[in-house]
Design an enzyme around this catalytic site. Structure first.
Site, short mmCIF file in Angstrom:
data_model
loop_
_atom_site.label_atom_id
_atom_site.label_comp_id
_atom_site.label_asym_id
_atom_site.label_seq_id
_atom_site.Cartn_x
_atom_site.Cartn_y
_atom_site.Cartn_z
N ASP A 8 -3.07 6.32 -10.90
CA ASP A 8 -2.22 6.84 -9.84
C ASP A 8 -1.69 5.60 -9.12
OD1 ASP A 8 -1.14 7.78 -7.50
OD2 ASP A 8 -3.00 8.66 -6.74
N LYS A 70 6.72 0.60 -4.26
CA LYS A 70 7.11 1.83 -4.97
C LYS A 70 8.36 2.45 -4.34
CE LYS A 70 4.89 6.17 -6.26
NZ LYS A 70 3.60 6.85 -6.26
N GLU A 171 3.03 13.31 -10.27
CA GLU A 171 1.81 13.34 -9.46
C GLU A 171 1.32 14.76 -9.16
OE1 GLU A 171 3.07 10.74 -6.34
OE2 GLU A 171 3.00 9.03 -7.69
N ASP A 193 2.22 17.56 -1.93
CA ASP A 193 1.77 16.18 -2.06
C ASP A 193 2.51 15.28 -1.06
OD1 ASP A 193 1.19 13.60 -2.85
OD2 ASP A 193 1.71 13.86 -4.95
#
Ligand code: AMP
Length: 608
Positions: A8, A70, A171, A193
């Site tokens: 992850d 990211k 994810e 999420d």
């Protein structure tokens, strides 16, 4: 069976997991932490630091410490998101050679995939330390809402890190896998999420036969915990300005301290109803007096400051349900993922919206990594009965006359998928066709994300409309787009990779892979050397301490003299190896050193 790790790769933290005896487990790093900060730094001495060690020195080396890379991956330099990051990040974001953005750390400029690769390399090493062997294959997760460019860039990061990324998965889908794996349930679930940098919502159907089918997904790749922190920072900066007429934003170090304090306060307010932000000596006044920042922040104030951010996530949930054609009461479970879901207001908003309590027993920081590990194993192990059917989050299409966007593969289509389209020439003797590919939901092509453009050449010279080219657009299971073209006239085929204009060229990628490999080898040797050196030094110190006693005990005996001479030469040879920096030799020598140490202890013990 070859082990495949699940990573992850988070905006702020990363987590690595593996399947052991049909159970996914998260692997702790050397410090015993199950999550590792996705932070990279270059020290003044040019040393590369990753993870906790990078985080610890962030305040004193803010300009050369990268977090939240990211948020920049696969993005163009002139995008609003990059501009936004440039205004708030203490590190230097610079213009790259392909409209991409890059980061300058000390005197070197790094591509974003290179920065992410450093984190992935760290996760690879953590898993190798635990498993005791080298790891080659990995499944890496990305936000469901990542487009082709962001996915491709993440895959490039994997390659640079020396990993074969056998699948990129979303994810929320990974979280649903971890939630439903081995449970044999039939259920429709929503995965909410909210992480450090991104928000995703996915609706899935899980069947007792092990089919995980995503029905719809949506999100915002620029909405996450950092925005909440930013609201607190803005509030603190504003308050400080009113009180001291000094702008804290002028000072990078102050900004970094504010950032840490804001995040800390936010996390604390998930447990308590008020907290004090206390930053002594934050900045000097124009009269050179030290100024301190001290302010009380209540949970209610935080909720007010961030109300619109929470509301936006709920709005996206609503859209996704609509897209899935489902009513709220058809959702049987809500899975909460990401550190931000610990915030009471977020939990309350989600419960209010779905009219049910989110499911307990899912660890928000670990569940994505666990799901990636399950998917990784399922890809190499036929005995795992599990099928994952994901969707593409964005519509894929091309630009047509009038700069309109013609849809080819609609959003939420199950992947892998492909669609073909025939193109004909519009001019006499036209020998080439230009195709510009976009991803997005706007009717105006240019408002969408440009994936790339390519030109089909070598067409037969003929009157307009006579030559037809069949173009197939394909989205694979990673969500990555490729295009194949066939000249129907001649049967000639061309395969085109749609390289995002913000991506890396093959040559650049090869060079980065090579550099990272050298670094990985150098690092391993370095680390091995450090460990071996420490062990050797401890053993030498113990042996040296025992020499006088041993000499006394064995005095006069030939055997004793030989043993002492031999021990001296073992110690001397060890020192030489340490000086030469020969890690492999030193590791072997440690055996001889340990034997000598044991022998000396035995002699002394006998004597006693
Ligand atoms: P993730 O990307 O899932 O690792 O989530 C990281 C985000 O969760 C960061 O913005 C953290 O500040 C935030 N976070 C972690 N713990 C808490 C907490 N107890 N309360 C509120 N936010 C948290």
């Amino acid at each position: 069976m070859e082990k495949v790790i699940g990573i992850d790769l988070g905006t702020f933290n990363s987590c690595v997991a593996v399947l052991e005896n049909q159970t996914p487990v998260v692997i702790a790093n050397r410090g015993g932490y199950k999550v590792t900060p996705s932070m990279v730094a270059i020290t003044e001495a040019g040393k590369r630091l990753v993870g906790h060690i990078a985080k610890r020195q962030a305040v004193t080396n803010a300009e050369n410490t990268v977090y939240a890379a990211k948020r920049l991956i696969g993005r163009k330099f002139d995008s609003a998101q990059v501009k936004n990051s440039m205004a708030t990040c203490p590190y230097r974001i610079v213009d790259g050679p392909h409209d991409d953005c890059r980061i300058q750390l000390r005197d070197k400029v790094y591509s974003i995939p290179e920065i992410s690769a450093m984190v992935l390399q760290e996760m690879k090493v953590i898993s190798e330390d635990y498993l005791g062997h080298e790891i080659q294959k990995a499944v890496v997760t990305v936000p469901a809402y990542f487009n082709d460019g962001q996915r491709q860039a993440t895959k490039d990061a994997g390659a640079i890190a020396g990993l074969d990324v056998i699948r990129i998965i979303n994810e929320p889908t990974a979280a649903a896998l971890a939630y439903g794996f081995g449970k044999q349930i039939d259920r429709t679930v929503a995965v909410y999420d909210l992480g450090g940098g991104t928000f995703d919502i996915s609706i899935l159907e899980i069947s007792s036969e092990g089919v995980f089918k995503v029905i719809s997904t949506a999100g915002d790749t620029f909405l996450g915990g950092e925005d909440f922190d930013q609201r607190i920072i803005d509030w603190l900066v504003q308050g400080f300005k009113e009180e001291h007429s000094t702008d804290l934003r002028q000072d990078r170090m102050a900004l970094q301290r504010l950032k840490d304090a804001a995040e800390k306060a936010k996390c604390e307010l998930s447990g308590v109803t008020e907290t004090e932000v206390n930053l002594p000596f934050i900045i000097s006044s124009t009269r050179n007096e030290a100024l301190h920042l001290q302010r009380l922040l209540t949970r209610a104030q935080l909720e007010e400051l961030t109300d619109d951010l929470v509301a936006r996530t709920v709005q996206i949930c609503e859209m996704t349900l609509e897209e899935a054609g489902l009513d709220k009461d058809e959702i049987e479970d809500v899975i909460m993922v990401g550190g931000m879901t610990r915030m009471p207001r977020v939990q309350a908003a989600v419960s209010e919206f779905f009219e049910r309590e989110p499911c307990k027993g899912v660890h928000p920081d670990e569940v994505v990594g666990l799901g990636a590990a399950i998917q990784g194993s399922a890809l190499v192990d036929d005995s795992i009965d599990m099928v994952l059917l994901d969707v593409t989050p964005h519509t894929l299409g091309i630009m047509v006359v009038g700069e309109y966007f013609e849809e080819l593969i609609p959003q939420n289509s199950t992947v892998p998928t492909s669609r073909s389209k025939e193109f004909t020439t519009v001019k006499d003797n036209q020998t080439a066709v230009k195709i510009i590919v976009f991803q997005g939901e706007s009717r105006r092509a240019k408002e969408n994300e440009l994936l790339g453009e390519f030109i089909l050449t070598g067409l037969r010279r003929a009157p307009a409309g006579e030559v037809t080219v069949d173009v197939t657009f394909e989205i694979n299971a990673d969500g990555i787009v490729s295009v194949f073209a066939k000249d129907l006239d001649t049967g000639k085929e061309q395969s085109i990779t749609v390289t995002a204009s913000s991506g890396l060229t093959e040559d650049e990628l090869d060079q980065m892979v090579e550099e990272a490999r050298e670094f990985a080898v150098a690092r391993r040797t370095d680390e091995g050397m450090e460990e071996a050196k420490q062990q050797a030094e401890t053993l030498i110190a113990e042996i040296e301490k025992l020499f006088p006693e041993v000499e006394q005990v064995v005095a006069g005996s030939d055997f004793g003299r030989d043993a002492i001479t031999k021990a001296r030469s073992v110690v001397d040879a060890t020192r030489e190896l340490m000086e030469r920096g020969d890690a492999a030799g030193l590791k072997e020598q440690i055996d001889a050193l340990s034997r000598t140490h044991r022998m000396f202890k035995g002699v002394v013990g006998k004597a006693g």
